[in-house]
Design an enzyme around this catalytic site. Sequence first.
Site, mmCIF file in Angstrom:
data_model
loop_
_atom_site.group_PDB
_atom_site.id
_atom_site.type_symbol
_atom_site.label_atom_id
_atom_site.label_comp_id
_atom_site.label_asym_id
_atom_site.label_seq_id
_atom_site.Cartn_x
_atom_site.Cartn_y
_atom_site.Cartn_z
ATOM 1 N N GLY A 1 6.749 4.909 8.257
ATOM 2 C CA GLY A 1 6.125 6.218 8.275
ATOM 3 C C GLY A 1 6.156 6.976 9.452
ATOM 4 N N SER A 2 5.120 7.579 9.952
ATOM 5 C CA SER A 2 5.032 8.211 10.665
ATOM 6 C C SER A 2 5.324 7.643 12.556
ATOM 7 C CB SER A 2 4.531 9.388 11.206
ATOM 8 O OG SER A 2 3.045 8.830 11.371
ATOM 9 N N THR A 3 5.884 8.225 13.389
ATOM 10 C CA THR A 3 5.782 7.186 14.843
ATOM 11 C C THR A 3 4.211 7.254 15.506
ATOM 12 O OG1 THR A 3 7.742 7.706 16.275
ATOM 13 C CG2 THR A 3 6.024 7.500 17.115
ATOM 14 N N GLU A 4 3.074 8.264 15.204
ATOM 15 C CA GLU A 4 2.255 7.974 15.446
ATOM 16 C C GLU A 4 1.332 7.021 14.438
ATOM 17 O OE1 GLU A 4 0.855 11.759 14.442
ATOM 18 O OE2 GLU A 4 -1.140 10.997 14.441
ATOM 19 N N GLY B 1 2.100 4.395 13.196
ATOM 20 C CA GLY B 1 3.208 3.348 13.825
ATOM 21 C C GLY B 1 2.448 2.841 15.083
ATOM 22 N N GLU C 1 10.469 0.909 10.861
ATOM 23 C CA GLU C 1 10.933 1.688 10.608
ATOM 24 C C GLU C 1 10.145 3.466 11.132
ATOM 25 O OE1 GLU C 1 12.256 5.034 9.930
ATOM 26 O OE2 GLU C 1 12.671 4.153 7.624
ATOM 27 N N CYS D 1 13.532 10.845 7.270
ATOM 28 C CA CYS D 1 13.401 10.082 8.156
ATOM 29 C C CYS D 1 14.827 10.148 9.728
ATOM 30 C CB CYS D 1 12.619 8.553 8.880
ATOM 31 S SG CYS D 1 13.458 7.624 7.491
ATOM 32 N N LYS E 1 0.704 -1.327 -0.038
ATOM 33 C CA LYS E 1 0.276 -0.122 0.142
ATOM 34 C C LYS E 1 0.894 1.128 -0.087
ATOM 35 C CE LYS E 1 -2.064 2.950 2.770
ATOM 36 N NZ LYS E 1 -1.395 3.870 1.540
ATOM 37 N N GLU F 1 9.525 15.757 15.305
ATOM 38 C CA GLU F 1 9.713 15.386 14.115
ATOM 39 C C GLU F 1 8.863 17.084 13.332
ATOM 40 O OE1 GLU F 1 8.392 11.941 11.759
ATOM 41 O OE2 GLU F 1 10.566 11.976 11.285
HETATM 42 P P1 ADP Z 1 3.722 11.195 6.824
HETATM 43 O O1 ADP Z 1 4.142 11.049 8.346
HETATM 44 O O2 ADP Z 1 5.041 10.040 6.676
HETATM 45 O O3 ADP Z 1 2.239 10.510 6.094
HETATM 46 P P2 ADP Z 1 2.086 8.422 7.643
HETATM 47 O O4 ADP Z 1 2.438 7.919 8.726
HETATM 48 O O5 ADP Z 1 0.940 9.177 7.794
HETATM 49 O O6 ADP Z 1 3.473 9.212 7.458
HETATM 50 O O7 ADP Z 1 1.988 7.028 6.909
HETATM 51 C C1 ADP Z 1 2.708 6.102 5.909
HETATM 52 C C2 ADP Z 1 1.817 5.437 5.444
HETATM 53 O O8 ADP Z 1 1.009 5.001 6.262
HETATM 54 C C3 ADP Z 1 0.842 5.552 4.007
HETATM 55 O O9 ADP Z 1 1.312 4.592 3.483
HETATM 56 C C4 ADP Z 1 -0.458 6.004 4.813
HETATM 57 O O10 ADP Z 1 -1.374 6.003 3.915
HETATM 58 C C5 ADP Z 1 -0.333 4.957 5.901
HETATM 59 N N1 ADP Z 1 -1.605 5.497 6.803
HETATM 60 C C6 ADP Z 1 -1.973 6.183 7.465
HETATM 61 N N2 ADP Z 1 -2.571 5.890 8.664
HETATM 62 C C7 ADP Z 1 -2.662 4.966 8.803
HETATM 63 C C8 ADP Z 1 -3.827 3.141 9.884
HETATM 64 N N3 ADP Z 1 -4.412 4.325 10.452
HETATM 65 N N4 ADP Z 1 -3.374 2.253 8.993
HETATM 66 C C9 ADP Z 1 -2.462 1.543 8.548
HETATM 67 N N5 ADP Z 1 -1.927 3.065 7.437
HETATM 68 C C10 ADP Z 1 -2.011 4.325 7.489
#
Ligand code: ADP
Length: 477
Positions: A226-229, A231, A248, A282, A173, A381
């Site tokens: 992606g983001s820690t939140e 994660g 990561e 990151c 995805k 961040e």
């Molecule tokens: P960034 O801050 O780099 O945008 P995100 O963590 O928001 O990073 O996004 C990274 C990936 O995680 C994207 O593919 C996003 O669609 C996906 N993502 C965001 N929210 C969720 C969630 N609740 N469950 C699964 N994947 C998610």
Amino acid sequence: MRTDLYVGGAFAPAASGRRFPVVNPATEELLADVAEGEAADVGRAVDAARACFESDGWRKLAPRDRGARLARAADLLEQRADEFARLETQQNGKPLFESKIDVAMTVETLRYYAGWADKITGATLPVSGDFFTYTLKEPVGVVGAIVPWNFPLNLASWKLAPALATGCTVVLKPAEETPLTALLFAEVLEAAGFPPGAVNVVAGFGPTAGAALVQHPGVDKIAFTGSTEVGRLIQRGAADTLKRVTLELGGKSPNIVFADADVAAAVKGAQTAIFYGKGEVCAAGSRLLVERSVHGRVVEELAVRAKKLVPGDPFEKATRLGAVVSKRQQETVLGYIAKGKAEGATLVAGGSAATVNGKGYFVQATVFDGVTPEMTIAREEIFGPVLAVLPFDTVEEAAVLANQSMYGLAAGIWTKDLQKAHRVARAVRAGTVWVNTYNTYDSAAPFGGYKASGFGRDLGREALDGYLETKTVWIAL
Ligand code: ADP
């Protein structure tokens, strides 16, 4: 351009028929309307990945033949490198020269794991008693790979390549801001001979498509960047089905300049550390810790460099600072800049939004001096071209400041004193430490976080562990 989902070896619209816009952040132009995958599409993709995983066509494929397909994918991508680089720049806003590096690194990653496919081995074990005991390394199964928008194709390959090398199948995805190169890459994988279902690409949004992948009982492992939140959400969402998870996540990486460094090189390194990729990296060196005796010189030289780093058209050869990925991201970054000012940091370069030819979501290369560890811009961040400079007096203080963060992804150290470099490298709690360099990567070198920057490693031999189960077999003699 491919704008439909790739499931079970075929491109097709989403079940709902819905599509979402992908915008070029440097021009604000609509690039494409992309099929919006949701739970039903994720379900079909997981079924296709499972069917492939269980099929003879995949199971009986020799590891060496999987490797050969990865190598072929590398060759085919290399032949189409310009096309992929241009598309990456169009959807992400990064300078074209950076996208070319991204594609070259993706090619390298595919080649690196192509080499691993037939070198994954278990062990024979020196147990007590009359037994012959050994381990088998087996693929974990169906992998859900969720990746962000900052290095869309390259980070997808960090998950896909080791997963395929070990014999897993994948549902990828990509991020909703940047799904286009991942969808196009499906063409490459198909042409390389991966059977239908081995890799599926479902574009869509995090809370719908992403969450559906995390919760689906047919997925064995989630590999996330992606983001820690997010994660945290993923870790929670994967708990019910007890999926394996590797994360990561974010960073607030310290880049430490000692007075005994080659200061000119350190300043140049500090510039790349924060402004490469518009700071949407990151591992960006977003906290510059500078020994007080060279602090004035470093800030002065850095300010001069930052002011020269004018945002430009990502397709112009000379451009070194592109557009941030979206209007939303631009607003987030500008919000942090406002906070930096309000909390009393001193702005020495940049600080504003910008446009190129009257368009686009650009942010100037921004440097704050006089930052204290308590300030928001020293703790959170930002994921944008904003640097926080903090002075220090002793080696011990530098190490304490470096570790004063919930994150632990990377760190930089600039010094000519070898002993000091090794000592500080040990003291810093981070997954990667760069000495007299920054942002260097290689497929052979593991990358990942300590603390809130996540767990598990991408790249290197270690990434393979994330896609393997260990089976212990006891034979009574
Ligand atoms: P960034 O801050 O780099 O945008 P995100 O963590 O928001 O990073 O996004 C990274 C990936 O995680 C994207 O593919 C996003 O669609 C996906 N993502 C965001 N929210 C969720 C969630 N609740 N469950 C699964 N994947 C998610």
